[in-house]
Write a protein that holds these residues in place. Sequence first.
Motif, PDB file in Angstrom:
ATOM      1  N   LEU A   1     -61.537  19.351 -20.942  1.00  0.00           N
ATOM      2  CA  LEU A   1     -61.496  20.611 -22.644  1.00  0.00           C
ATOM      3  C   LEU A   1     -62.887  19.195 -23.686  1.00  0.00           C
ATOM      4  O   LEU A   1     -63.442  19.618 -24.216  1.00  0.00           O
ATOM      5  N   LYS A   2     -63.112  17.779 -23.498  1.00  0.00           N
ATOM      6  CA  LYS A   2     -63.627  17.484 -23.929  1.00  0.00           C
ATOM      7  C   LYS A   2     -65.127  17.666 -23.374  1.00  0.00           C
ATOM      8  O   LYS A   2     -65.927  17.788 -24.025  1.00  0.00           O
ATOM      9  N   ALA A   3     -65.554  17.508 -22.183  1.00  0.00           N
ATOM     10  CA  ALA A   3     -66.641  17.685 -21.653  1.00  0.00           C
ATOM     11  C   ALA A   3     -67.204  19.270 -21.692  1.00  0.00           C
ATOM     12  O   ALA A   3     -68.562  19.482 -21.367  1.00  0.00           O
ATOM     13  N   TRP A   4     -66.449  20.304 -21.887  1.00  0.00           N
ATOM     14  CA  TRP A   4     -66.304  21.197 -21.849  1.00  0.00           C
ATOM     15  C   TRP A   4     -68.043  21.949 -22.677  1.00  0.00           C
ATOM     16  O   TRP A   4     -68.823  22.800 -21.861  1.00  0.00           O
ATOM     17  N   PRO A   5     -68.313  21.878 -24.276  1.00  0.00           N
ATOM     18  CA  PRO A   5     -69.710  22.555 -24.251  1.00  0.00           C
ATOM     19  C   PRO A   5     -70.753  21.362 -24.092  1.00  0.00           C
ATOM     20  O   PRO A   5     -71.697  22.290 -23.716  1.00  0.00           O
ATOM     21  N   THR A   6     -70.613  20.564 -23.219  1.00  0.00           N
ATOM     22  CA  THR A   6     -71.918  19.857 -22.535  1.00  0.00           C
ATOM     23  C   THR A   6     -71.487  20.205 -21.046  1.00  0.00           C
ATOM     24  O   THR A   6     -73.158  20.609 -20.575  1.00  0.00           O
ATOM     25  N   MET A   7     -70.882  20.574 -20.612  1.00  0.00           N
ATOM     26  CA  MET A   7     -70.363  21.163 -18.799  1.00  0.00           C
ATOM     27  C   MET A   7     -71.173  22.153 -18.170  1.00  0.00           C
ATOM     28  O   MET A   7     -71.961  22.577 -17.819  1.00  0.00           O
TER      29      MET A   7
ATOM     30  N   ASP B   1     -56.352   2.425   3.152  1.00  0.00           N
ATOM     31  CA  ASP B   1     -55.692   2.720   4.659  1.00  0.00           C
ATOM     32  C   ASP B   1     -55.437   4.140   4.061  1.00  0.00           C
ATOM     33  O   ASP B   1     -55.800   5.303   5.595  1.00  0.00           O
ATOM     34  N   THR B   2     -55.402   4.526   3.292  1.00  0.00           N
ATOM     35  CA  THR B   2     -54.906   5.995   3.307  1.00  0.00           C
ATOM     36  C   THR B   2     -56.525   6.989   2.680  1.00  0.00           C
ATOM     37  O   THR B   2     -56.133   7.846   2.873  1.00  0.00           O
ATOM     38  N   TYR B   3     -56.261   6.130   1.399  1.00  0.00           N
ATOM     39  CA  TYR B   3     -57.841   7.107   1.121  1.00  0.00           C
ATOM     40  C   TYR B   3     -59.052   6.571   0.960  1.00  0.00           C
ATOM     41  O   TYR B   3     -59.159   5.400   1.168  1.00  0.00           O
ATOM     42  N   ALA B   4     -59.865   6.823   0.907  1.00  0.00           N
ATOM     43  CA  ALA B   4     -61.101   6.497   0.715  1.00  0.00           C
ATOM     44  C   ALA B   4     -61.872   6.872  -0.740  1.00  0.00           C
ATOM     45  O   ALA B   4     -60.607   7.689  -1.885  1.00  0.00           O
ATOM     46  N   VAL B   5     -61.759   5.713  -1.470  1.00  0.00           N
ATOM     47  CA  VAL B   5     -61.832   5.412  -3.095  1.00  0.00           C
ATOM     48  C   VAL B   5     -63.386   5.897  -2.952  1.00  0.00           C
ATOM     49  O   VAL B   5     -64.308   5.709  -2.854  1.00  0.00           O
ATOM     50  N   VAL B   6     -63.362   6.771  -3.782  1.00  0.00           N
ATOM     51  CA  VAL B   6     -64.606   8.057  -4.148  1.00  0.00           C
ATOM     52  C   VAL B   6     -65.162   7.691  -5.659  1.00  0.00           C
ATOM     53  O   VAL B   6     -64.582   8.196  -6.381  1.00  0.00           O
ATOM     54  N   MET B   7     -66.592   7.074  -5.670  1.00  0.00           N
ATOM     55  CA  MET B   7     -66.937   7.044  -6.866  1.00  0.00           C
ATOM     56  C   MET B   7     -67.825   7.855  -7.234  1.00  0.00           C
ATOM     57  O   MET B   7     -67.956   8.800  -7.005  1.00  0.00           O
ATOM     58  N   TRP B   8     -68.964   7.310  -7.322  1.00  0.00           N
ATOM     59  CA  TRP B   8     -70.501   8.195  -7.743  1.00  0.00           C
ATOM     60  C   TRP B   8     -71.528   7.589  -7.966  1.00  0.00           C
ATOM     61  O   TRP B   8     -71.989   6.304  -8.332  1.00  0.00           O
ATOM     62  N   ASP B   9     -71.951   8.083  -7.474  1.00  0.00           N
ATOM     63  CA  ASP B   9     -74.396   7.768  -7.890  1.00  0.00           C
ATOM     64  C   ASP B   9     -74.446   8.038  -9.091  1.00  0.00           C
ATOM     65  O   ASP B   9     -75.190   7.198  -9.443  1.00  0.00           O
ATOM     66  N   VAL B  10     -74.660   9.428  -9.563  1.00  0.00           N
ATOM     67  CA  VAL B  10     -74.799  10.083 -11.434  1.00  0.00           C
ATOM     68  C   VAL B  10     -73.367  10.074 -11.468  1.00  0.00           C
ATOM     69  O   VAL B  10     -72.249  10.902 -11.414  1.00  0.00           O
ATOM     70  N   LEU B  11     -73.503   9.597 -13.354  1.00  0.00           N
ATOM     71  CA  LEU B  11     -72.331  10.268 -13.768  1.00  0.00           C
ATOM     72  C   LEU B  11     -72.800  10.706 -15.783  1.00  0.00           C
ATOM     73  O   LEU B  11     -74.219  10.381 -15.532  1.00  0.00           O
ATOM     74  N   THR B  12     -72.588  12.234 -15.471  1.00  0.00           N
ATOM     75  CA  THR B  12     -73.831  12.810 -16.501  1.00  0.00           C
ATOM     76  C   THR B  12     -73.712  12.817 -17.201  1.00  0.00           C
ATOM     77  O   THR B  12     -74.485  12.779 -17.971  1.00  0.00           O
ATOM     78  N   GLY B  13     -72.180  12.169 -17.704  1.00  0.00           N
ATOM     79  CA  GLY B  13     -71.318  12.121 -18.925  1.00  0.00           C
ATOM     80  C   GLY B  13     -71.149  12.984 -20.156  1.00  0.00           C
ATOM     81  O   GLY B  13     -71.586  13.019 -21.269  1.00  0.00           O
ATOM     82  N   ASP B  14     -70.592  14.301 -19.408  1.00  0.00           N
ATOM     83  CA  ASP B  14     -70.642  15.481 -20.259  1.00  0.00           C
ATOM     84  C   ASP B  14     -69.722  15.436 -21.061  1.00  0.00           C
ATOM     85  O   ASP B  14     -68.998  15.936 -21.895  1.00  0.00           O
ATOM     86  N   PHE B  15     -69.149  14.229 -20.780  1.00  0.00           N
ATOM     87  CA  PHE B  15     -67.608  13.570 -21.834  1.00  0.00           C
ATOM     88  C   PHE B  15     -68.527  13.302 -22.888  1.00  0.00           C
ATOM     89  O   PHE B  15     -67.150  12.459 -23.619  1.00  0.00           O
TER      90      PHE B  15
END
Length: 215
Positions: free
Chosen positions: A180-186, A137-151
């Motif tokens: 920080l975890k995703a930084w090298p790939t992102m 009622d308060t938020y749209a729960v935003v998921m994803w179509d593409v998960l890059t996997g940069d993590f």
Amino acid sequence: MSFFLHKANFLLRTVYPEFWWKVEDDVEPTIYLTFDDGPIPDVTEFVLEQLDKYAAQATFFCIGDNVRKHREIFYQVIEAGHMIGNHTFNHLNGWKTDDEQYLENIQLCQEQIGVETGLFRPPYGRIKKSQATLLLDTYAVVMWDVLTGDFDQTLSPEVCLRKTLQYTEPGSIVVLHDSLKAWPTMRYVLPRTLAYFAERGYSFRAVPQPVYAGF
């Protein structure tokens, strides 16, 4: 090695049809880049610099505790014209958290963000039906179509980029991480993704606020 789906499949969309997976109503080809887990010094600032090169808008799903610790960087995100979403205060896994604690943690994040938003993304994409029912009622729960996997530190930046380009299409909500975890790939994937789709006439927009949120 982590296991995840780069492309959200039909089953997930069917089980949770009330969640946002794509944005379907664009006249021109558009991608919705989203960044989870920031703001983080240097990392978030790099993201802002890359987005600015393409006049790209994005959505930042912020952790409340990181906003508290790095408020100046958070303000840079807002000043650059990007959208803000709630990602809980402590990056809670909804499957492992009781409903009351989960909602309180979301509210703590909202207090740190301090700007109105109707966008929420559950950390790890893990949220109970009971929690979602209380939020919708308060938020749209935003998921994803593409998960890059940069993590995923077992996934090479080159493979991460290839999968991202392969699966992204008009209307895709794409997840990257300013962490920080995703930084090298992102930092490898983001500029190349922007360049690839910009050359093909795509625009980059923020996830729209839900109409019922009144913004």
